[in-house]
Design an enzyme around this catalytic site. Structure first.
Site, PDB file in Angstrom:
ATOM      1  N   SER A  80       0.836  -1.211   0.000  1.00 42.82           N
ATOM      2  CA  SER A  80       0.000   0.000   0.000  1.00 42.82           C
ATOM      3  C   SER A  80       0.861   1.248   0.000  1.00 42.82           C
ATOM      4  O   SER A  80       1.966   1.260   0.563  1.00 42.82           O
ATOM      5  CB  SER A  80      -0.852  -0.024   1.272  1.00 42.82           C
ATOM      6  OG  SER A  80      -1.441   1.227   1.506  1.00 42.82           O
TER       7      SER A  80
ATOM      8  N   TYR B 113      -1.771  -0.941  10.944  1.00 45.46           N
ATOM      9  CA  TYR B 113      -2.032  -1.498   9.606  1.00 45.46           C
ATOM     10  C   TYR B 113      -0.831  -1.256   8.686  1.00 45.46           C
ATOM     11  O   TYR B 113      -0.320  -2.184   8.048  1.00 45.46           O
ATOM     12  CB  TYR B 113      -3.299  -0.868   8.995  1.00 45.46           C
ATOM     13  CG  TYR B 113      -3.427  -1.146   7.516  1.00 45.46           C
ATOM     14  CD1 TYR B 113      -3.769  -2.416   7.059  1.00 45.46           C
ATOM     15  CD2 TYR B 113      -3.162  -0.147   6.566  1.00 45.46           C
ATOM     16  CE1 TYR B 113      -3.849  -2.683   5.686  1.00 45.46           C
ATOM     17  CE2 TYR B 113      -3.243  -0.406   5.206  1.00 45.46           C
ATOM     18  CZ  TYR B 113      -3.587  -1.673   4.773  1.00 45.46           C
ATOM     19  OH  TYR B 113      -3.653  -1.925   3.423  1.00 45.46           O
TER      20      TYR B 113
ATOM     21  N   LYS C 129       2.109  -3.872   6.745  1.00 44.35           N
ATOM     22  CA  LYS C 129       2.513  -3.886   5.326  1.00 44.35           C
ATOM     23  C   LYS C 129       4.031  -3.728   5.211  1.00 44.35           C
ATOM     24  O   LYS C 129       4.687  -4.427   4.435  1.00 44.35           O
ATOM     25  CB  LYS C 129       1.798  -2.770   4.560  1.00 44.35           C
ATOM     26  CG  LYS C 129       0.298  -2.975   4.422  1.00 44.35           C
ATOM     27  CD  LYS C 129      -0.039  -4.165   3.533  1.00 44.35           C
ATOM     28  CE  LYS C 129      -1.523  -4.435   3.455  1.00 44.35           C
ATOM     29  NZ  LYS C 129      -1.876  -5.722   2.853  1.00 44.35           N
TER      30      LYS C 129
HETATM   31  P1  NAD Z   1     -11.098  -6.815   1.162  1.00 51.74           P
HETATM   32  O1  NAD Z   1     -11.350  -6.780   2.621  1.00 51.74           O
HETATM   33  O2  NAD Z   1     -12.260  -6.609   0.237  1.00 51.74           O
HETATM   34  O3  NAD Z   1     -10.380  -8.180   0.753  1.00 51.74           O
HETATM   35  C1  NAD Z   1      -9.579  -8.909   1.633  1.00 51.74           C
HETATM   36  C2  NAD Z   1     -10.092 -10.343   1.630  1.00 51.74           C
HETATM   37  O4  NAD Z   1      -9.258 -11.122   2.487  1.00 51.74           O
HETATM   38  C3  NAD Z   1     -11.523 -10.474   2.143  1.00 51.74           C
HETATM   39  O5  NAD Z   1     -12.262 -11.251   1.253  1.00 51.74           O
HETATM   40  C4  NAD Z   1     -11.350 -11.183   3.496  1.00 51.74           C
HETATM   41  O6  NAD Z   1     -12.471 -11.987   3.812  1.00 51.74           O
HETATM   42  C5  NAD Z   1     -10.082 -11.987   3.249  1.00 51.74           C
HETATM   43  N1  NAD Z   1      -9.332 -12.313   4.457  1.00 51.74           N
HETATM   44  C6  NAD Z   1      -8.967 -11.474   5.474  1.00 51.74           C
HETATM   45  N2  NAD Z   1      -8.274 -12.145   6.411  1.00 51.74           N
HETATM   46  C7  NAD Z   1      -8.175 -13.427   5.962  1.00 51.74           C
HETATM   47  C8  NAD Z   1      -7.575 -14.588   6.496  1.00 51.74           C
HETATM   48  N3  NAD Z   1      -6.940 -14.577   7.683  1.00 51.74           N
HETATM   49  N4  NAD Z   1      -7.647 -15.733   5.782  1.00 51.74           N
HETATM   50  C9  NAD Z   1      -8.288 -15.770   4.593  1.00 51.74           C
HETATM   51  N5  NAD Z   1      -8.894 -14.694   4.054  1.00 51.74           N
HETATM   52  C10 NAD Z   1      -8.833 -13.548   4.731  1.00 51.74           C
HETATM   53  O7  NAD Z   1      -9.958  -5.744   0.871  1.00 51.74           O
HETATM   54  P2  NAD Z   1      -9.369  -5.172  -0.499  1.00 51.74           P
HETATM   55  O8  NAD Z   1      -9.659  -3.717  -0.535  1.00 51.74           O
HETATM   56  O9  NAD Z   1      -9.764  -6.013  -1.628  1.00 51.74           O
HETATM   57  O10 NAD Z   1      -7.827  -5.310  -0.188  1.00 51.74           O
HETATM   58  C11 NAD Z   1      -7.064  -6.429  -0.610  1.00 51.74           C
HETATM   59  C12 NAD Z   1      -5.632  -6.262  -0.155  1.00 51.74           C
HETATM   60  O11 NAD Z   1      -5.125  -5.037  -0.688  1.00 51.74           O
HETATM   61  C13 NAD Z   1      -5.459  -6.137   1.365  1.00 51.74           C
HETATM   62  O12 NAD Z   1      -4.275  -6.816   1.714  1.00 51.74           O
HETATM   63  C14 NAD Z   1      -5.312  -4.653   1.596  1.00 51.74           C
HETATM   64  O13 NAD Z   1      -4.559  -4.373   2.746  1.00 51.74           O
HETATM   65  C15 NAD Z   1      -4.574  -4.229   0.351  1.00 51.74           C
HETATM   66  N6  NAD Z   1      -4.778  -2.816   0.017  1.00 51.74           N
HETATM   67  C16 NAD Z   1      -6.049  -2.326  -0.109  1.00 51.74           C
HETATM   68  C17 NAD Z   1      -6.232  -0.974  -0.398  1.00 51.74           C
HETATM   69  C18 NAD Z   1      -7.620  -0.401  -0.471  1.00 51.74           C
HETATM   70  O14 NAD Z   1      -7.757   0.820  -0.322  1.00 51.74           O
HETATM   71  N7  NAD Z   1      -8.674  -1.182  -0.721  1.00 51.74           N
HETATM   72  C19 NAD Z   1      -5.126  -0.150  -0.603  1.00 51.74           C
HETATM   73  C20 NAD Z   1      -3.846  -0.702  -0.489  1.00 51.74           C
HETATM   74  C21 NAD Z   1      -3.685  -2.039  -0.180  1.00 51.74           C
HETATM   75  C1  WQD Z   2      -9.283   9.828   0.957  1.00 57.50           C
HETATM   76  C2  WQD Z   2      -9.489  11.310   1.221  1.00 57.50           C
HETATM   77  C3  WQD Z   2      -9.735  11.854   3.556  1.00 57.50           C
HETATM   78  C4  WQD Z   2     -13.514   9.694   4.099  1.00 57.50           C
HETATM   79  C5  WQD Z   2      -6.679   4.809   3.023  1.00 57.50           C
HETATM   80  C6  WQD Z   2      -5.622   4.097   3.806  1.00 57.50           C
HETATM   81  C7  WQD Z   2      -4.538   3.615   2.886  1.00 57.50           C
HETATM   82  C8  WQD Z   2      -5.111   2.789   1.746  1.00 57.50           C
HETATM   83  C9  WQD Z   2      -6.232   3.498   1.047  1.00 57.50           C
HETATM   84  C10 WQD Z   2      -5.059   0.483   2.363  1.00 57.50           C
HETATM   85  C11 WQD Z   2      -8.695  11.836   2.428  1.00 57.50           C
HETATM   86  C12 WQD Z   2     -11.008  12.151   2.805  1.00 57.50           C
HETATM   87  C13 WQD Z   2     -12.354  10.245   3.580  1.00 57.50           C
HETATM   88  C14 WQD Z   2     -14.579  10.556   4.481  1.00 57.50           C
HETATM   89  C15 WQD Z   2     -13.256  12.436   3.771  1.00 57.50           C
HETATM   90  N1  WQD Z   2      -5.691   1.549   2.191  1.00 57.50           N
HETATM   91  N2  WQD Z   2     -12.243  11.589   3.412  1.00 57.50           N
HETATM   92  N3  WQD Z   2     -14.398  11.905   4.308  1.00 57.50           N
HETATM   93  O1  WQD Z   2      -6.901   7.857   3.768  1.00 57.50           O
HETATM   94  O2  WQD Z   2      -6.014   8.159   1.396  1.00 57.50           O
HETATM   95  O3  WQD Z   2      -6.097   5.937   2.385  1.00 57.50           O
HETATM   96  O4  WQD Z   2      -7.208   3.927   2.014  1.00 57.50           O
HETATM   97  O5  WQD Z   2      -3.896   0.275   2.244  1.00 57.50           O
HETATM   98  O6  WQD Z   2      -3.682   2.864   3.657  1.00 57.50           O
HETATM   99  O7  WQD Z   2      -5.079   4.989   4.761  1.00 57.50           O
HETATM  100  O8  WQD Z   2      -8.208   7.007   1.763  1.00 57.50           O
HETATM  101  O9  WQD Z   2     -10.561   7.032   1.084  1.00 57.50           O
HETATM  102  O10 WQD Z   2      -9.997   7.069   3.547  1.00 57.50           O
HETATM  103  O11 WQD Z   2      -9.528   9.095   2.163  1.00 57.50           O
HETATM  104  O12 WQD Z   2     -13.155  13.664   3.653  1.00 57.50           O
HETATM  105  O13 WQD Z   2     -15.645  10.121   4.981  1.00 57.50           O
HETATM  106  O14 WQD Z   2     -10.868  11.522   1.550  1.00 57.50           O
HETATM  107  O15 WQD Z   2      -9.489  12.837   4.522  1.00 57.50           O
HETATM  108  O16 WQD Z   2      -8.298  13.138   2.118  1.00 57.50           O
HETATM  109  P1  WQD Z   2      -6.753   7.353   2.410  1.00 57.50           P
HETATM  110  P2  WQD Z   2      -9.651   7.478   2.175  1.00 57.50           P
END
Ligand code: NAD
Ligand code: WQD
Length: 342
Positions: A124, A148, A152
């Site tokens: 991330s 979190y 990562k």
């Molecule tokens: P998500 O929660 O939709 O998907 C994660 C999946 O993993 C879910 O289906 C959950 O049930 C499964 N899971 C969690 N713990 C588990 C375990 N112990 N065993 C088996 N399955 C398990 O999330 P997402 O948004 O699709 O994110 C996927 C990956 O990408 C995550 O690792 C997340 O940290 C990373 N990521 C997400 C974002 C984002 O903003 N969505 C940004 C950066 C990184």
């Molecule tokens: C985006 C912008 C908020 C919600 C997070 C995690 C990051 C990654 C992606 C997993 C910011 C603003 C948000 C709301 C708002 N996930 N906001 N009102 O914070 O960039 O990243 O998700 O790895 O690790 O930190 O994403 O969508 O929460 O926020 O004003 O109700 O929207 O302040 O500027 P962020 P976000």
């Protein structure tokens, strides 16, 4: 090639599975459904017209994993499984270390036992903390401001150590920026449980009438309109990055760390207006205090992904909002229609 997709029922993995199947890859989905519904897998089957092997199991449970590696000849793993709510990770850090870190350790141990040494990991942009400048390049310093983010970072470091100990491993660390939107069919998308933490699901739920108004966290940042600026990337572009990574993984002779972003920064107000235009709905909002831990500006330099993977994001903010709206308006209650998950 058979690919194990951990967390395969989740938001990003379900979209990636569509493309993997379309490219002719065999996949095995592995998920404990703690944050997803098996309905997403059924819908991926319907989009692709393919039957999916899906196993319910937990990456922290060695026996669950062994059953999969015993039965299927897994060549590579795309490892999405984990927990992702930043605020929750501050309140219950041990759960995050357990799911994300212990889970990945167990997964890698079992992979090694079965001589499967190829993994694409969901990292991330959070690992850049508050960057000193933008756009962000992969060689910028890393840090974490919450548990979190630390999971990562630790997993990235652990995977690098695994490679140092055994150069046969093929490891790609994909650092996602802000994934949004949905598959163009409107049948799969992001389905957050409870109140969404992230901006775009909250905006979508406000547009559909599930939430009264959006709280915008601060309008006094040092950005063009004072609201936070992020690099929103269409989830299908992100999915394509995984397909490109897994198809090239065997050509890499080092751990590859790659940003997946568009290179464009949009503010919260930009996104609200874009969503209003795409949906034809109003998104009422109130400006409230900054959210703890938020930064002003974050966007990628995605040029390394282009150089190494030949990948670049193609979809516009308009498409992110149109596709996100199609998913939200067709599925106002996500996958479960208010019933239990799974
Ligand atoms: P998500 O929660 O939709 O998907 C994660 C999946 O993993 C879910 O289906 C959950 O049930 C499964 N899971 C969690 N713990 C588990 C375990 N112990 N065993 C088996 N399955 C398990 O999330 P997402 O948004 O699709 O994110 C996927 C990956 O990408 C995550 O690792 C997340 O940290 C990373 N990521 C997400 C974002 C984002 O903003 N969505 C940004 C950066 C990184
Ligand atoms: C985006 C912008 C908020 C919600 C997070 C995690 C990051 C990654 C992606 C997993 C910011 C603003 C948000 C709301 C708002 N996930 N906001 N009102 O914070 O960039 O990243 O998700 O790895 O690790 O930190 O994403 O969508 O929460 O926020 O004003 O109700 O929207 O302040 O500027 P962020 P976000």
């Amino acid at each position: 090639m058979s690919i194990l997709v951990t967390g395969g029922a989740g938001y990003i993995a379900s979209h990636t599975s569509v493309l993997l199947l379309k490219e002719g890859h065999d996949i095995v989905i592995f998920d404990n459904f703690c944050n997803s519904s098996s309905e997403s897998i059924r819908r991926v089957e319907s989009i692709t017209d393919k039957k999916i092997t899906a196993i319910e199991g937990d990456i922290r449970n060695r026996d669950d994993l062994i059953k999969v590696f015993d039965k299927y000849d897994i060549d590579s793993v795309i490892h999405f499984a984990g927990l992702k709510a930043v605020g929750e990770s501050v309140d219950i850090p041990l759960k995050y270390y357990d799911y994300n870190l212990s889970g990945t350790i167990t997964l890698c141990q079992v992979m090694k036992e079965y001589n499967c040494k190829s993994i694409v990991f969901s990292s991330s942009a959070t690992v850049y903390g508050d960057p000193h400048t933008t756009p962000i390049k992969e060689n910028f310093p890393t840090t974490a401001t919450n548990p979190y983010g630390r999971t990562k970072l630790f997993i990235e470091e652990m995977l690098r150590d695994i490679f140092i100990s055994d150069n046969e491993w093929k490891i790609v660390l994909l650092r996602y920026f802000n994934p949004v939107g949905a598959h163009i069919s409107g049948t799969i998308g992001e389905d957050p449980q409870g109140i969404p933490n992230n901006l775009m699901p909250f905006v979508a739920q406000t547009a559909v009438g599930k939430r009264e108004y959006l709280n915008i966290f601060g309008d006094d940042y040092d950005t063009p309109d004072g609201t936070g600026v992020r690099d929103y990337i269409h989830v299908m572009d992100l999915a394509q990055g995984h397909v490109d990574a897994i198809e090239k993984i065997n050509s890499f002779d080092n751990v590859m760390t790659i940003n997946l972003g568009t290179g464009n920064g949009y503010s919260v107000l930009d996104m609200v207006r874009a969503f209003e235009d795409a949906s034809g709905r109003n998104v009422p909002y109130k400006i409230v205090q900054r959210r703890d831990g938020d930064i002003a500006t974050c966007f990628a330099d995605p040029s390394y992904a282009k150089e190494i993977l030949g990948w670049e994001a193609k979809r516009s903010i308009r498409e992110m909002c149109e596709d996100g709206w199609r998913w939200q308006s067709n599925n106002p209650n996500g996958y479960n229609n208010g019933e239990d998950k799974k």
